[in-house]
Design an enzyme around this catalytic site. Structure first.
Site, PDB file in Angstrom:
ATOM      1  N   GLY A  23     -15.267  33.276  78.311  1.00 19.43           N
ATOM      2  CA  GLY A  23     -15.980  34.213  77.442  1.00 19.43           C
ATOM      3  C   GLY A  23     -15.213  35.526  77.406  1.00 19.43           C
ATOM      4  N   ASP A  95      -9.923  33.255  89.782  1.00 17.83           N
ATOM      5  CA  ASP A  95     -10.397  34.221  88.781  1.00 17.83           C
ATOM      6  C   ASP A  95      -9.215  34.716  87.945  1.00 17.83           C
ATOM      7  OD1 ASP A  95     -12.359  35.632  87.441  1.00 17.83           O
ATOM      8  OD2 ASP A  95     -12.458  37.271  88.888  1.00 17.83           O
ATOM      9  N   GLU A  96      -9.504  35.309  86.808  1.00 21.30           N
ATOM     10  CA  GLU A  96      -8.478  35.841  85.884  1.00 21.30           C
ATOM     11  C   GLU A  96      -7.429  34.771  85.564  1.00 21.30           C
ATOM     12  OE1 GLU A  96      -9.027  38.574  84.448  1.00 21.30           O
ATOM     13  OE2 GLU A  96     -10.234  39.807  85.796  1.00 21.30           O
ATOM     14  N   CYS A 152     -22.870  43.144  72.635  1.00 20.27           N
ATOM     15  CA  CYS A 152     -22.033  43.933  71.730  1.00 20.27           C
ATOM     16  C   CYS A 152     -22.412  45.412  71.845  1.00 20.27           C
ATOM     17  CB  CYS A 152     -22.209  43.447  70.297  1.00 20.27           C
ATOM     18  SG  CYS A 152     -21.315  44.467  69.097  1.00 20.27           S
ATOM     19  N   CYS A 155     -23.781  46.770  68.235  1.00 19.99           N
ATOM     20  CA  CYS A 155     -25.032  46.371  67.578  1.00 19.99           C
ATOM     21  C   CYS A 155     -26.044  45.703  68.510  1.00 19.99           C
ATOM     22  CB  CYS A 155     -24.730  45.444  66.398  1.00 19.99           C
ATOM     23  SG  CYS A 155     -24.285  43.772  66.903  1.00 19.99           S
ATOM     24  N   CYS A 184     -19.451  41.647  69.074  1.00 21.83           N
ATOM     25  CA  CYS A 184     -19.784  40.407  68.374  1.00 21.83           C
ATOM     26  C   CYS A 184     -18.737  40.165  67.290  1.00 21.83           C
ATOM     27  CB  CYS A 184     -21.181  40.496  67.765  1.00 21.83           C
ATOM     28  SG  CYS A 184     -21.237  41.600  66.339  1.00 21.83           S
ATOM     29  N   CYS A 187     -18.722  42.934  64.409  1.00 24.76           N
ATOM     30  CA  CYS A 187     -18.243  44.255  64.825  1.00 24.76           C
ATOM     31  C   CYS A 187     -16.773  44.198  65.257  1.00 24.76           C
ATOM     32  CB  CYS A 187     -19.118  44.824  65.936  1.00 24.76           C
ATOM     33  SG  CYS A 187     -20.845  45.048  65.402  1.00 24.76           S
TER      34      CYS A 187
HETATM   35 ZN    ZN Z   1     -21.957  43.720  66.999  1.00 24.11          ZN
END
Ligand code: ZN
Ligand code: ADP
Length: 193
Positions: A23, A95-96, A152, A155, A184, A187
């Site tokens: 993600g 990780d990473e 986000c 927004c 998001c 945006c």
């Molecule tokens: Zn957004």
């Protein structure tokens, strides 16, 4: 919301597998990695935690989340070192993962084929929204993929993108928190066309 792998309920004691946690930045990948490690510790499993040398944010020897909890880890320059340093481990957490080269795909395969539970966490996309290094390959070779989201900052929607606030010619995305925002799709592409 996401399906957790069978974790401690290792039905086939001989079998290993690969879990990918992915993600954008701030989506809780490191928190989720640490949560799974904590549970494996409760089950008295032998665990090794690794991260690439390139990740210099926060700490040289710890895996640190954006809420500042941390765990000791080993810092390695190349994927092969992980193989060298985890022969006794039942669980290998990395990780990473996006900062390793493509060899990490072979190394995680080797670990899982040797019966280990392999948990990797890292960005799926770079700051341009492009697939990041070995992560797409790992999502393919793994048994489990968990895609997390951040909020986000523009927004309040679900963020899947890491927006670089300051333009820079530097190719590698290093995680200095102030330089990136979770955004998001709308945006992100509003300013990244
Ligand atoms: Zn957004
Ligand atoms: P990742 O490893 O995905 O970058 P971390 O596990 O390090 O994420 O940090 C997740 C934590 O970051 C959240 O629990 C929250 O405290 C914090 N955070 C900061 N900004 C945001 C955001 N925009 N959306 C969600 N969480 C955020």
């Amino acid at each position: 919301m996401f399906t957790e792998p069978f974790i401690q309920d290792k039905l086939n004691k001989e079998a290993g597998w690969i879990e990918v946690i992915t993600g954008p930045m701030f989506s809780g990948k490191t928190e989720e990695l640490m949560r799974r490690v904590r549970r494996a510790r409760i089950a008295n499993q032998n665990i090794e935690i690794f991260k690439p040398e390139i990740d210099s944010r926060y700490d040289k020897v710890k895996v640190v989340s954006h809420d500042e909890s941390s765990m000791e880890s080993k810092v390695v320059k190349s994927p092969i070192k992980i193989l060298d340093q985890s022969s006794k481990a039942e669980v290998v957490a990395i990780d990473e993962i996006q900062f390793f080269d493509l060899e990490i795909i072979e190394i995680t395969k080797e670990l899982a084929n040797n019966g280990k539970r392999v948990i990797v966490a890292g960005l799926d996309k770079d700051y341009l929204g492009k697939p990041f290094g070995p992560v797409p390959g790992l999502m393919t070779t793994s048994e489990f993929v968990t895609k997390l989201h951040a909020i986000c900052v523009k927004c309040g929607g679900l963020a899947s993108f890491s927006f670089r606030v300051k333009p820079s010619s530097e190719k590698i995305l290093l995680g200095a928190t102030e330089e990136y925002e979770a955004r998001c799709r709308n945006c992100f592409y509003a300013e990244n066309a």
